[in-house]
Motif scaffolding. Structure first.
Motif, PDB file in Angstrom:
ATOM      1  N   HIS A 273       1.260  -0.940  -0.510  1.00 18.54           N
ATOM      2  CA  HIS A 273      -0.239  -0.020   0.181  1.00 18.54           C
ATOM      3  C   HIS A 273       0.382   1.317  -0.093  1.00 18.54           C
ATOM      4  O   HIS A 273       0.639   2.322  -0.610  1.00 18.54           O
ATOM      5  N   MET A 274       2.247   1.397   0.351  1.00 18.70           N
ATOM      6  CA  MET A 274       2.838   2.328   0.387  1.00 18.70           C
ATOM      7  C   MET A 274       3.623   2.615  -0.551  1.00 18.70           C
ATOM      8  O   MET A 274       5.213   3.279  -1.138  1.00 18.70           O
TER       9      MET A 274
ATOM     10  N   VAL B  79       7.395  10.496  -0.889  1.00 14.95           N
ATOM     11  CA  VAL B  79       6.891  11.401   0.236  1.00 14.95           C
ATOM     12  C   VAL B  79       5.295  11.758  -0.581  1.00 14.95           C
ATOM     13  O   VAL B  79       5.358  12.348  -1.658  1.00 14.95           O
ATOM     14  N   SER B  80       4.440  11.735  -0.255  1.00 15.68           N
ATOM     15  CA  SER B  80       2.944  11.615  -1.085  1.00 15.68           C
ATOM     16  C   SER B  80       2.008  11.302  -0.615  1.00 15.68           C
ATOM     17  O   SER B  80       1.987  10.880   1.535  1.00 15.68           O
ATOM     18  N   SER B  81       0.672  11.952  -0.595  1.00 16.00           N
ATOM     19  CA  SER B  81      -0.468  11.666   0.090  1.00 16.00           C
ATOM     20  C   SER B  81      -1.503  10.636   1.038  1.00 16.00           C
ATOM     21  O   SER B  81      -0.722   9.887   1.728  1.00 16.00           O
ATOM     22  N   ALA B  82      -1.210   9.732  -0.429  1.00 14.95           N
ATOM     23  CA  ALA B  82      -1.820   7.822   0.246  1.00 14.95           C
ATOM     24  C   ALA B  82      -0.167   7.728   0.710  1.00 14.95           C
ATOM     25  O   ALA B  82      -0.940   7.002   1.933  1.00 14.95           O
TER      26      ALA B  82
ATOM     27  N   LEU C  17       1.421   8.761   2.643  1.00 16.45           N
ATOM     28  CA  LEU C  17       1.407   9.375   4.331  1.00 16.45           C
ATOM     29  C   LEU C  17       0.603   8.638   4.766  1.00 16.45           C
ATOM     30  O   LEU C  17       0.994   8.293   6.057  1.00 16.45           O
ATOM     31  N   LEU C  18      -0.918   8.814   4.803  1.00 12.68           N
ATOM     32  CA  LEU C  18      -1.629   7.939   5.594  1.00 12.68           C
ATOM     33  C   LEU C  18      -1.209   6.641   5.700  1.00 12.68           C
ATOM     34  O   LEU C  18      -1.471   5.638   6.424  1.00 12.68           O
TER      35      LEU C  18
ATOM     36  N   LEU D 123       0.691   6.711   8.639  1.00 12.73           N
ATOM     37  CA  LEU D 123       0.301   6.816  10.014  1.00 12.73           C
ATOM     38  C   LEU D 123      -1.178   5.782   9.864  1.00 12.73           C
ATOM     39  O   LEU D 123      -0.013   5.719  11.217  1.00 12.73           O
ATOM     40  N   ASN D 124      -1.327   5.612   9.212  1.00 11.27           N
ATOM     41  CA  ASN D 124      -1.981   3.910   9.607  1.00 11.27           C
ATOM     42  C   ASN D 124      -1.191   2.984  10.135  1.00 11.27           C
ATOM     43  O   ASN D 124      -1.494   2.261  10.733  1.00 11.27           O
TER      44      ASN D 124
ATOM     45  N   ALA E  61       1.507   2.735  12.023  1.00 10.04           N
ATOM     46  CA  ALA E  61       2.957   3.330  13.664  1.00 10.04           C
ATOM     47  C   ALA E  61       0.910   3.420  14.449  1.00 10.04           C
ATOM     48  O   ALA E  61       1.155   2.896  15.181  1.00 10.04           O
TER      49      ALA E  61
ATOM     50  N   GLY F  49       4.565   7.771  13.936  1.00 14.14           N
ATOM     51  CA  GLY F  49       3.941   8.387  12.570  1.00 14.14           C
ATOM     52  C   GLY F  49       4.359  10.222  12.662  1.00 14.14           C
ATOM     53  O   GLY F  49       3.824  10.132  11.813  1.00 14.14           O
TER      54      GLY F  49
END
Lengths: 488, 413
Positions: free
Chosen positions: A420-421, A442-445, A447-448, A451-452, A454, A481
């Motif tokens: 997914h990353m 480094v991208s929005s998806a 990063l999310l 965070l998930n 973490a 995160g």
């Protein structure tokens, strides 16, 4: 705002004056575990680094015990294929059934045929072919998290990416474990030329970049007698010719670099030099594929490579090209730049690269010595180098698992999160491998997804991974995160 | 900028308890981007063989160069031969789903298109085609991002630029915000509470590294908008059947974002697996499998969007073409020019644009490859200018001497 070092200090209870040790751990390992800083302080940073440069002197039993839990553990390529590969006959039968379904069978119908085949076969198999890739990924994660030979493992990952092979191409999934354990890992801190030669003669690479089917133009194998000693693979097409794929990539990606001073003519000539470097047993059920040189496939005549003459010969032509490329000044610079990018910064200081390249040339490509030049450099320990690298998804996930002291009962879920990353392990198709610079990751998806990961890890929600949320504290997910933890 | 915390301090809590963040309130205003146009760029990574995709079957050089992989000359409606387009070119039969779009004029083709740079490196050629500056490696951003920079839009939504990839492609790198998301369904903070989400947001708003700060802003702004919209719940229109697999999924999600009026102005998708050095095949084979996927995904997208296609243009790109001659393994090696499809309402379709250089020995680039007669930047210039309304192309294509006279003419002026 907390610096990366001080934030980690909080997480790992590290005194601030150990920042240098922390930096070394962040770069030479997959990330510090609780207690690592104190351990390095106890033996002394220099001695610890020296140990890491000689992985054979480090005992590594704990990780071996974890790896033993995998079904594919310790299997040779032949055993892997016997246990997981769909036999050719069964595959052919399935294809015939699918072809007989008329003009436009639905995908459901096609899948039903496949399911039926597996129902018949699976009782005799250890698992589906996909499980071989799954377990490659899991083994890689277990090594990264638990091996004590951390620098060797980081470098093995570096070289696997440098000499990328895509697991989903044909039989490559069965060849990758041996590729990593025999062609890459033993040479990770050794001589570059040995590493290059080992990859060039590996069935995994020969298949991935098509050299196994590259032959002198107009080669017609049908005239060969059966039972020849150096017979090509019986599955090779009868009529063969030149294929430039490997020749281009060995210069562009493995040695000189795209600006290393080669031409299209060099690509063709290198391709001619490598004709006949092929693999036997690649398509035979349960066989052990092995590198062979088949003189009949070799293009005769002198070759002109990078302004030098490679005199007409046989297998030795490819070996001479390997030596020429491995010791070329462009290679020294290209490899040094890439290593410095991994261990120092996205834009490594040119003066450091110069010194590393000089070491590379003087030692004829001793990787351990190039690493020494890097590790002893002021650029490596400079304050602005600390926390200067953004972790790749793999670096992030493994460093989080190490920082939390996680007990990985199964690494399957972690591998899927990496998917997914944007970093599925062993599954990047182009020969370039993954990028090693911040902007690529480094991208929005992305990063999310971090965070998930973490939050789930810290709360004990990551499947197959045991942590103790109580001892990690309520803020652990936020710390893992945090922007600071994305850096190393 | 008003931070969410400051907002909460001023009594905005009631709104939050309804699940509406303040910035998403502002976006309840019309959501289509200000010009209402969308450009979708589809990158075929690995260098697609343009000559077996849109086949110059009437060129005498074609068949001779490809003894085992040539696509047969069209025979009526036969599906094991090229599908005739104009008496000279034919579509690969696996692209059958595109034939109706060609016939109704919504599909145009630009042949012998590519980069003037001679590199045959996938990596460099993709980089050049996405930066929009062939031969110059120092360019920091991508041409698609510069299209947005050239027309700043104060009303832009977080979805103005979106890439259906887990990480942002080179083409969309740059100052203008752009969201990367491999899957709309996975784009979220799963099990974390709104409070935890806000703390993450604050941390990233204060991040030292600009890249992390920017990605944080893009991610959280997009999340806010998704709290009040559910594009992933939209089903394809009747008759639109996307093929399984990453390309179908990407195009379906782009259609969902457009239909949900998320304000998409540029979208990017990619599909790999075009590097057919061996066993490329002819009517069947590796290339045919890829093309079937491509053709059915594009046709489904077109059907799904229906009348909205009037405002949408899809353009395909690939880093270079492949050798005219097949190699020793029934495949092709790295070549030069390839082909581009342009699909949409504003397209002058039903014709092959660009000058055909021919396959005679003397016409080939470096004696082996299809020559480039349309610089890909001329197509980029036309798309940016005529479709996205960019007035000053010098920002999008620096150091390129563009001129409307050299536009391939694939869009109506």
């Amino acid at each position: 705002m907390l610096s990366a070092a001080s934030l980690l200090s909080l997480l790992l209870a590290v005194p601030a004056d150990d920042a240098g040790i922390l930096h070394a751990l962040n770069r030479l390992t997959w990330g510090p575990r609780p207690g690592d800083v104190a351990r390095v302080r106890a033996v002394g940073l220099d001695r610890w680094v020296e140990e890491q440069l000689h992985p054979d002197r480090i005992e590594d039993l704990a990780v071996e015990a974890r790896l033993a839990s995998l079904g594919t553990a310790g299997l040779s390529t032949a055993e892997l294929r016997r246990s997981y590969e769909v036999p050719k006959d069964a595959k052919r039968e399935m294809k015939q059934k699918q072809a007989a379904m008329g003009d436009s069978p639905s995908e459901e119908q096609l899948r039903a045929v496949k399911r039926e085949m597996y129902l018949k076969l699976l009782p005799r198999m250890a698992g589906r072919p996909q499980e071989v890739i799954d377990e490659l990924q899991e083994a890689k994660l277990l090594r990264a998290v638990y091996s004590e030979r951390q620098l060797a493992d980081v470098l093995t990952d570096f070289w696997m990416n440098h000499f990328n092979v895509y697991a989903a191409k044909g039989p490559d999934r069965y060849l990758l474990a041996e590729y990593e354990s025999q062609a890459i890992r033993p040479h990770a801190l050794g001589r570059f030329e040995d590493l290059l030669l080992a990859t060039a003669q590996s069935p995994a690479m020969l298949f991935y970049l098509d050299n196994w089917i590259s032959a002198a133009p107009g080669t017609d194998l049908s005239v060969l007698r059966r039972g020849m000693k150096k017979r090509p693979d019986p599955e090779l097409p009868r009529s063969l010719g030149l294929n430039e794929n490997y020749a281009r990539e060995i210069m562009e990606l493995h040695t000189l670099g795209v600006d290393g001073g080669y031409t299209q003519k060099d690509v063709s000539e290198v391709a001619r030099s490598f004709t006949g470097w092929t693999v036997r047993g690649l398509r035979t059920d349960g066989a052990t594929p092995e590198f062979v040189f088949v003189p009949f496939m070799h293009a005769r005549g002198d070759k002109q490579v990078l302004g030098r003459t490679v005199a007409s010969g046989g297998k030795d032509e490819g070996e001479r090209v390997i030596r020429l490329l491995a010791t070329h000044p462009s290679t020294a610079r290209f490899i040094s730049t890439k290593i410095a990018r991994r261990f120092v910064s996205d834009q490594p200081p040119p003066a450091l690269v110069d010194r590393m390249a000089a070491t590379f040339r003087e030692t004829r490509g001793e990787i351990r010595e190039v690493m020494r030049t890097l590790l002893r450099s002021p650029e490596f320990v400079a304050a602005d180098a600390r926390g200067a690298k953004t972790k790749t998804p793999l670096e992030f996930a493994v460093s989080a698992l190490r920082a939390t002291g996680a007990d990985l009962l199964s690494a399957r879920e972690v591998a899927e999160r990496l998917d997914h990353m944007g970093m599925p392990l062993y599954m990047t198709q182009p020969p370039t491998g993954y990028k090693d610079t911040a902007e690529a990751w480094v991208s929005s998806a992305g990063l999310l997804a971090r965070l998930n990961f973490a939050a789930d890890l810290a709360a004990g929600r990551l499947m197959g991974t045991l942590v103790d949320p109580a001892s990690l504290g309520p803020e652990a997910g936020l710390k893992l995160g945090s922007p600071e933890f994305q850096r190393r | 900028m008003t931070t969410r915390r400051a907002f909460l301090g001023r009594g905005g809590l009631a709104l939050v308890s309804f699940g509406l963040a303040p910035r998403s309130l502002a976006r309840l205003a019309p959501l289509a981007n200000s010009r209402g146009k969308t450009l979708v760029v589809l990158f075929q990574r690995g260098a697609c063989d343009g000559l077996n995709t849109v086949i110059p079957y009437a060129d005498r050089g074609y068949r001779a160069a490809r003894p085992s992989i040539a696509i047969p000359v069209p025979r009526g409606n036969a599906r094991d031969a090229a599908l005739d387009l104009d008496g000279f070119f034919g579509l690969h039969p696996a692209l059958l789903p595109l034939l109706p779009l060609w016939k109704d004029g919504s599909l145009g083709i630009v042949h012998a298109i590519g980069s003037p740079d001679p590199t045959r490196s996938h990596f460099d050629a993709q980089d050049f085609m996405e930066s929009g500056t062939p031969g110059i490696k120092s360019t920091q951003d991508g041409w698609l991002n510069r299209c947005l920079q050239a027309r700043p839009d104060p009303e832009a939504t977080p979805f103005r630029a979106v890439s259906l990839t887990p990480t942002l492609p080179r083409a969309l790198a740059g100052r203008a915000p752009a969201v990367a998301l491999a899957s709309l369904r996975d784009f979220g903070l799963g099990a974390s509470s709104l409070a935890v989400s806000r703390r993450f947001e604050d941390m990233y708003a204060a991040a030292e590294a600009p890249g992390l700060r920017g990605s944080g802003r893009e991610a959280f702004d997009a999340l806010d908008m998704l709290r009040t919209a559910d594009p992933a719940g939209l089903r394809p229109a009747t008759g639109a059947v996307y093929p399984r697999g990453p390309l179908g999924e990407s195009l379906q999600q782009i259609a969902q974002l457009i239909k949900a009026q998320m304000g998409v102005e540029v979208a990017f998708a990619e599909i790999g697996g075009w590097d057919h050095h061996a066993a490329e095949g002819a009517v069947d084979g590796q290339l045919a499998i890829r093309l079937r996927d491509l053709g059915s995904a594009l046709a489904a997208f077109h059907r799904d969007l229906g009348s909205r296609m009037q405002d949408v243009v899809v353009a395909t790109m690939t880093e270079f073409g492949r050798t005219v001659r097949e190699n020793g393994n029934r495949g092709t090696d790295h070549g030069h020019a390839s082909v581009a499809f342009v699909l949409g309402g504003a397209v002058r379709g039903g014709r092959v644009h660009g000058r055909w250089p021919g396959l005679a020995a003397g016409e080939l680039y470096e004696g082996r490859d299809l020559a480039v007669t349309t610089d890909f930047r001329d197509l980029v210039a036309e798309l940016a200018s005529r479709h996205l309304g960019v007035a000053d192309l010098s920002l999008v294509l620096p150091r390129f001497d563009w001129s409307p006279e050299r536009f391939p003419g694939v869009l109506r002026a």
